[in-house]
Design an enzyme around this catalytic site. Structure first.
Site, PDB file in Angstrom:
ATOM      1  N   GLU A 165       4.260  -2.487   2.954  1.00 37.64           N
ATOM      2  CA  GLU A 165       3.881  -2.352   4.360  1.00 37.64           C
ATOM      3  C   GLU A 165       2.595  -3.081   4.740  1.00 37.64           C
ATOM      4  O   GLU A 165       1.593  -2.429   5.109  1.00 37.64           O
ATOM      5  CB  GLU A 165       3.767  -0.873   4.736  1.00 37.64           C
ATOM      6  CG  GLU A 165       5.043  -0.084   4.518  1.00 37.64           C
ATOM      7  CD  GLU A 165       4.976   1.329   5.116  1.00 37.64           C
ATOM      8  OE1 GLU A 165       3.892   1.730   5.577  1.00 37.64           O
ATOM      9  OE2 GLU A 165       6.008   2.006   5.129  1.00 37.64           O
ATOM     10  N   GLU A 359      11.974   3.153   1.420  1.00 37.22           N
ATOM     11  CA  GLU A 359      11.462   4.489   1.763  1.00 37.22           C
ATOM     12  C   GLU A 359      12.234   5.028   2.951  1.00 37.22           C
ATOM     13  O   GLU A 359      12.462   4.312   3.928  1.00 37.22           O
ATOM     14  CB  GLU A 359       9.981   4.468   2.176  1.00 37.22           C
ATOM     15  CG  GLU A 359       9.013   4.277   1.052  1.00 37.22           C
ATOM     16  CD  GLU A 359       7.556   4.265   1.528  1.00 37.22           C
ATOM     17  OE1 GLU A 359       7.253   4.888   2.575  1.00 37.22           O
ATOM     18  OE2 GLU A 359       6.743   3.616   0.855  1.00 37.22           O
TER      19      GLU A 359
END
Ligand code: FCB
Length: 456
Positions: A165, A359
């Site tokens: 991220e 995720e």
């Protein structure tokens, strides 16, 4: 559940070093920007830090036993950068490497594929002191680190994920104040965006230099899925998604990113040759997905753009609207269709790369129940429902031809949820922080049964 995924599909769970390990001063680990940030009064909501976390540096064998019991194909975890390049002199810390070698070997022995994230936000503080991601030298330091890890573990790791991220480690950390180092520079986050992209390219090269072409290389992005005005969605797609996807997968920044940021960023930190370095072939793109946004254009003029703290510099004329419920304990909306639509869209735009959901999961207000026989349970039907519906959305995308090859549930166990500390529980295993006891929640049993049914 009668969802039939391809037989070679990879199911797993995920964690990250700073969120679970604790032991922050052991075996030569140096401080990271998250140690500094979490110890800064007011930086995390209750002053929580990762000093102890779930103590997994000591209890990793217990965590491994959970993984075995669960029956996952793979485990996604991160290597703590401050355990490996713990001093600025570039000499690797052997104790740090030994620790992860032990974990990797034990996973392999248990038949679980190690999926490694090289950078999950724990930048050594000494690099932070030199400007962190505002300094392009950080990208080179991370590449050296990636080479060190690949040299030791290259023959045993299944997938190498360079960054987790980068949206968070740039916009949320340098643009806004929510994540370390919390500088709130608004458009001052763009150099961090670029240097993270550069780090991705250099780290990929460094891994391949050690492991060769057989290395499976990847990056994980938390792509934003926006609903609402087409103009507002397009603007945010440029800033939040294509600022990473296009340089990494196309070797260029979108021209429109430059035009929408005119007056707030001159992009002069891009040096000649950078885009070729960033544009390395990758084998798989990781996508972290939790929820969606709803956005609209305001009646504020597009220019001049604000230079205030923001997670979306260049979009100060866009409004974020409230989303439709239900919401999770994070206040995030539950929108499984968003996962399907995002996977389809990414595949349409970048058809050459396989996708993995690295995720997905839900924070709930979990309550521990002590049963009459003294055993303990956590009933989390909402999480089970969330996972079922997101699995189904992913399956729908596969049926429509999206090359999705894996799915990792966040998280194996409750842990340090960054700014929110221990107040938010994402685990399928409950952690009693007073005793460090691990108690599998109902969602754990559900996932275990689901995985067993695939094998049966
Ligand atoms: C993601 C992070 C992960 C975790 C989840 C809830 O943004 O990658 O570490 O905190 O959110």
């Amino acid at each position: 559940m009668t969802l039939t995924f391809p037989q070679d599909f990879t199911f797993g769970t995920a964690t990250a070093a700073y969120q679970i390990e604790g032991a922050v001063t052991e075996d030569g680990r140096c401080p990271s920007i998250w140690d500094t940030f979490s110890h800064t009064p007011g930086a995390t909501i209750a002053g929580d830090t990762g000093d102890v976390a779930t103590d997994s540096y000591h209890r990793w064998r217990e965590d491994l036993a959970l993984l075995k019991d669960l029956g996952v194909d793979a485990y996604r975890f991160s290597i703590a950068v401050p355990r490996i390049i713990s001093t600025p002199d570039g000499v690797p810390n052997e104790k740090g490497l030994d620790f992860y070698e032990g974990v990797v070997d034990a996973l392999l022995e248990a038949g679980i594929k190690p999926v490694v994230t090289l950078y999950h936000w724990d930048l050594p503080q000494y690099l932070g002191d030199e400007g962190g991601w505002l300094n392009r030298r950080t990208a080179y330091a991370l590449a050296d680190y990636a080479g060190i890890v690949a040299k030791r573990l290259g023959d045993r790791v299944d997938t190498w994920t360079t960054l987790n991220e980068p949206w968070c480690s740039s916009y949320l950390s340098y643009g806004a104040k929510e994540h370390a180092p919390g500088l709130g520079l608004g458009p001052g986050a763009f150099p961090a965006v670029h240097h993270l992209n550069l780090a991705h390219g250099l780290m990929t090269q460094a891994v391949r230099a050690e492991v060769g072409d057989k290395a499976k290389c990847s990056v994980t992005l938390n792509l934003q899925f926006n609903r609402g005005d087409a103009d507002a969605c397009h603007r945010l797609d440029l800033i939040s998604n294509r600022a990473f996807l296009d340089p990494m997968l196309r070797g260029r920044y979108p021209d429109e990113l430059f035009s929408i940021t005119k007056g707030i960023c001159d992009w002069d930190f891009i040096q000649s040759g950078d885009l070729e370095l960033i544009h390395q072939p990758i084998d798989v793109l990781g996508i972290n997905y939790y929820s969606t946004n709803r956005v609209a254009m305001s009646d504020r003029p597009q220019f001049p753009q604000s230079t205030e703290a923001s997670t979306a510099p260049g979009a100060s004329d866009v409004d974020w609207l409230s989303t439709e419920g239900p919401h999770t304990d994070m206040g995030w909306n539950i929108d499984p269709d968003g996962l399907h639509d995002l996977l389809v869209r990414v595949h349409d735009n970048y058809p050459e790369v396989d996708l993995v959901v690295t995720e997905n999961g839900m924070a709930c207000k979990d309550q521990l129940t002590v049963n009459e026989d003294g055993t303990k349970s956590v009933h989390d039907p909402d999480r089970i429902d969330y996972l079922k519906r997101h699995f189904a959305a992913a399956k729908r995308a596969i049926d429509e031809g999206v090359p999705l090859t894996g799915y990792f549930v966040w998280s194996l166990l409750d842990n340090f949820e960054w700014y929110f500390g221990y107040a938010k529980r994402f685990g399928i295993t409950y952690v009693d922080y007073a005793t460090q006891e691990r108690i599998p929640k109902d969602s754990f049993m559900w996932y275990r049964d689901f995985l067993a049914s695939r094998k049966g």
